[in-house]
Design a protein around this motif. Structure first.
Motif, PDB file in Angstrom:
ATOM      1  N   ARG A  99      11.319   2.533 -39.870  1.00 49.96           N
ATOM      2  CA  ARG A  99      11.817   1.196 -39.512  1.00 49.96           C
ATOM      3  C   ARG A  99      12.544   1.205 -38.172  1.00 49.96           C
ATOM      4  O   ARG A  99      12.788   0.166 -37.599  1.00 49.96           O
ATOM      5  N   ARG A 100      12.878   2.373 -37.688  1.00 51.17           N
ATOM      6  CA  ARG A 100      13.658   2.473 -36.456  1.00 51.17           C
ATOM      7  C   ARG A 100      12.794   2.332 -35.206  1.00 51.17           C
ATOM      8  O   ARG A 100      13.245   1.779 -34.211  1.00 51.17           O
ATOM      9  N   TRP A 101      11.569   2.815 -35.203  1.00 48.80           N
ATOM     10  CA  TRP A 101      10.759   2.833 -33.984  1.00 48.80           C
ATOM     11  C   TRP A 101      10.482   1.451 -33.400  1.00 48.80           C
ATOM     12  O   TRP A 101      10.454   1.309 -32.184  1.00 48.80           O
ATOM     13  N   TRP A 114      12.509  -0.995 -33.256  1.00 48.82           N
ATOM     14  CA  TRP A 114      13.736  -1.355 -32.541  1.00 48.82           C
ATOM     15  C   TRP A 114      13.861  -0.571 -31.243  1.00 48.82           C
ATOM     16  O   TRP A 114      14.311  -1.106 -30.227  1.00 48.82           O
ATOM     17  N   SER A 165      13.968   5.090 -43.136  1.00 52.30           N
ATOM     18  CA  SER A 165      14.800   4.625 -42.030  1.00 52.30           C
ATOM     19  C   SER A 165      14.164   4.969 -40.681  1.00 52.30           C
ATOM     20  O   SER A 165      14.281   4.206 -39.731  1.00 52.30           O
ATOM     21  N   ARG A 166      13.483   6.122 -40.602  1.00 49.99           N
ATOM     22  CA  ARG A 166      12.814   6.492 -39.351  1.00 49.99           C
ATOM     23  C   ARG A 166      11.641   5.568 -39.058  1.00 49.99           C
ATOM     24  O   ARG A 166      11.415   5.192 -37.921  1.00 49.99           O
TER      25      ARG A 166
END
Length: 114
Positions: A12-14, A16, A9-10
């Motif tokens: 994939r977050r950057w 965004w 999840s981390r």
């Protein structure tokens, strides 16, 4: 031995976060576009006139005249037209201004449209 992995999840977050930051920056530029254009226009006009005077009144080389730019005007580029006795200053993607040497008047900026 300790195995460290970043959570999916981390990772994939950057993208965004970067996208949101770019959108915020674009909104800020859009909101402050008039002052940005005003400052860029004033800076290029000033630089064109000073460089033209340096070149055609002072008789210095344009590369030497470029050293006279004030701090914060590093992005402004200069281009000389020796035949027309003019110097054009450009701020990338925003504005360009031209100053022309006129006998008896020195260097003057081209007329601005109303």
């Amino acid at each position: 031995m300790v195995k460290t992995t970043s959570s999916p999840s981390r990772s994939r977050r950057w993208p965004w976060v970067v996208l949101v930051l770019l959108i915020v920056a674009a909104i800020a530029v859009w909101f402050y576009r008039a002052p940005i254009q005003g400052y860029a226009g004033a800076g290029t006009a000033y630089t064109a006139r000073v460089a033209c005077s340096c070149r055609f009144v002072g008789g210095r080389d344009l590369d030497d005249c470029a050293k006279d730019k004030l701090a914060g005007m590093e992005l402004i580029s200069l281009k000389e037209d020796a035949e027309a006795k003019s110097v054009t200053a450009r701020f990338p993607l925003i504005v360009s201004e031209t100053a022309t040497y006129r006998e008896g008047y020195g260097c003057v900026l081209e007329s601005w449209p109303d």
